[in-house]
Design a protein around this motif. Structure first.
Motif, PDB file in Angstrom:
ATOM      1  N   VAL A  61       0.830  -1.205   0.000  1.00  0.00           N
ATOM      2  CA  VAL A  61       0.000   0.000   0.000  1.00  0.00           C
ATOM      3  C   VAL A  61       0.867   1.258   0.000  1.00  0.00           C
ATOM      4  O   VAL A  61       0.507   2.278  -0.595  1.00  0.00           O
ATOM      5  CB  VAL A  61      -1.006  -0.027   1.178  1.00  0.00           C
ATOM      6  CG1 VAL A  61      -0.318   0.137   2.498  1.00  0.00           C
ATOM      7  CG2 VAL A  61      -2.075   1.023   1.004  1.00  0.00           C
ATOM      8  N   GLN A  62       2.020   1.170   0.634  1.00  0.00           N
ATOM      9  CA  GLN A  62       2.924   2.318   0.632  1.00  0.00           C
ATOM     10  C   GLN A  62       3.383   2.636  -0.794  1.00  0.00           C
ATOM     11  O   GLN A  62       3.503   3.798  -1.180  1.00  0.00           O
ATOM     12  CB  GLN A  62       4.153   2.039   1.528  1.00  0.00           C
ATOM     13  CG  GLN A  62       3.806   1.813   2.987  1.00  0.00           C
ATOM     14  CD  GLN A  62       3.172   3.047   3.640  1.00  0.00           C
ATOM     15  OE1 GLN A  62       3.693   4.149   3.546  1.00  0.00           O
ATOM     16  NE2 GLN A  62       2.037   2.874   4.302  1.00  0.00           N
ATOM     17  N   ASP A  63       3.609   1.577  -1.593  1.00  0.00           N
ATOM     18  CA  ASP A  63       3.995   1.769  -2.996  1.00  0.00           C
ATOM     19  C   ASP A  63       2.867   2.421  -3.786  1.00  0.00           C
ATOM     20  O   ASP A  63       3.102   3.280  -4.632  1.00  0.00           O
ATOM     21  CB  ASP A  63       4.347   0.429  -3.661  1.00  0.00           C
ATOM     22  CG  ASP A  63       5.641  -0.149  -3.116  1.00  0.00           C
ATOM     23  OD1 ASP A  63       6.378   0.586  -2.425  1.00  0.00           O
ATOM     24  OD2 ASP A  63       5.909  -1.343  -3.380  1.00  0.00           O
ATOM     25  N   VAL A  64       1.647   1.981  -3.507  1.00  0.00           N
ATOM     26  CA  VAL A  64       0.489   2.538  -4.213  1.00  0.00           C
ATOM     27  C   VAL A  64       0.387   4.033  -3.930  1.00  0.00           C
ATOM     28  O   VAL A  64       0.244   4.852  -4.847  1.00  0.00           O
ATOM     29  CB  VAL A  64      -0.815   1.820  -3.786  1.00  0.00           C
ATOM     30  CG1 VAL A  64      -2.049   2.543  -4.314  1.00  0.00           C
ATOM     31  CG2 VAL A  64      -0.808   0.376  -4.263  1.00  0.00           C
ATOM     32  N   VAL A  65       0.494   4.388  -2.666  1.00  0.00           N
ATOM     33  CA  VAL A  65       0.356   5.803  -2.285  1.00  0.00           C
ATOM     34  C   VAL A  65       1.513   6.616  -2.864  1.00  0.00           C
ATOM     35  O   VAL A  65       1.311   7.705  -3.424  1.00  0.00           O
ATOM     36  CB  VAL A  65       0.270   5.950  -0.748  1.00  0.00           C
ATOM     37  CG1 VAL A  65       0.190   7.414  -0.348  1.00  0.00           C
ATOM     38  CG2 VAL A  65      -0.930   5.187  -0.202  1.00  0.00           C
ATOM     39  N   GLN A  66       2.699   6.069  -2.742  1.00  0.00           N
ATOM     40  CA  GLN A  66       3.886   6.762  -3.262  1.00  0.00           C
ATOM     41  C   GLN A  66       3.729   7.043  -4.765  1.00  0.00           C
ATOM     42  O   GLN A  66       4.015   8.149  -5.235  1.00  0.00           O
ATOM     43  CB  GLN A  66       5.115   5.899  -3.029  1.00  0.00           C
ATOM     44  CG  GLN A  66       6.410   6.667  -3.078  1.00  0.00           C
ATOM     45  CD  GLN A  66       7.391   6.085  -2.092  1.00  0.00           C
ATOM     46  OE1 GLN A  66       7.479   4.864  -1.966  1.00  0.00           O
ATOM     47  NE2 GLN A  66       8.124   6.924  -1.398  1.00  0.00           N
TER      48      GLN A  66
END
Ligand SMILES: N[C@@H](CCC(=O)N[C@@H](CS)C(=O)NCC(=O)O)C(=O)O
Ligand code: FES
Length: 170
Positions: A61-66
């Protein structure tokens, strides 16, 4: 146990106390009590309970937000969608952003509890909406409104390629 009483309200015959997720209200001697707690999501009203879409996708999810905030100059994580916000705070933020000729990208955090918690962790901000401009976290509806009112938002958005179908923010 945290218990807070608002003395200014008490003096007008109104007292609120917050204990856990139970809110009790005394209004001119009458006592009302209700619970805001829902299972699996301690902060959101029951009508807006999330379903999980990101889980099992294999993408962090951190990758998605980033990636979201990198590729979308104006990115808002909100409750509902721009055409149908599911909360007044999200509606306000959208209304403010729509004063400008900029494309608005959004994700509905009500659809995904993993995304919801991931966004909170990413920004270290506990509430929604959350607005990012040019990769930077700006804040929620209060901040975006005050930046609109003091001219900072116009300045910040001025180099973002506009959508000519939208008003200019004047
Ligand atoms: N003052 C806040 C208002 C936003 C707010 O309080 N949001 C709440 C209610 S919608 C929230 O997101 N609570 C946490 C949650 O629902 O997970 C702002 O400026 O954005
Ligand atoms: S969902 Fe209740 S205040 Fe936003």
């Amino acid at each position: 146990m945290a218990k807070r009483t608002l003395s200014n309200l008490v003096s007008r015959g109104i007292a609120y106390s917050f204990e856990s997720r139970v809110v009790s209200m005394q209004l001119f001697g009458q006592s009302l009590m209700y619970s805001t707690k829902i299972s699996g999501d301690s902060d959101t009203h029951e009508d807006f309970r999330s379903t999980n879409k990101l889980e099992g996708s294999g993408i962090s999810v951190q990758d998605v937000v980033q990636q979201d905030v990198k590729v979308n100059p104006v990115m808002i994580y909100m409750k509902g969608v721009p055409d149908a916000p599911r909360c007044g705070f999200s509606a306000l933020a959208i209304k403010v952003l729509q004063q400008y000729r900029v494309p608005i990208s959004s994700r509905n955090i009500l659809e995904d509890p993993v995304l919801k918690e991931g966004v909170k962790a990413f920004s270290n901000w506990p509430t929604f909406p959350q607005i990012f401009v040019k990769g930077e976290f700006i804040g929620g509806s209060d901040i975006v409104l005050s930046m609109h009112q003091n001219g900072q938002l116009k300045e910040l958005l001025s180099d973002i390629n506009g959508d000519d179908s939208k008003p200019s923010g004047e």
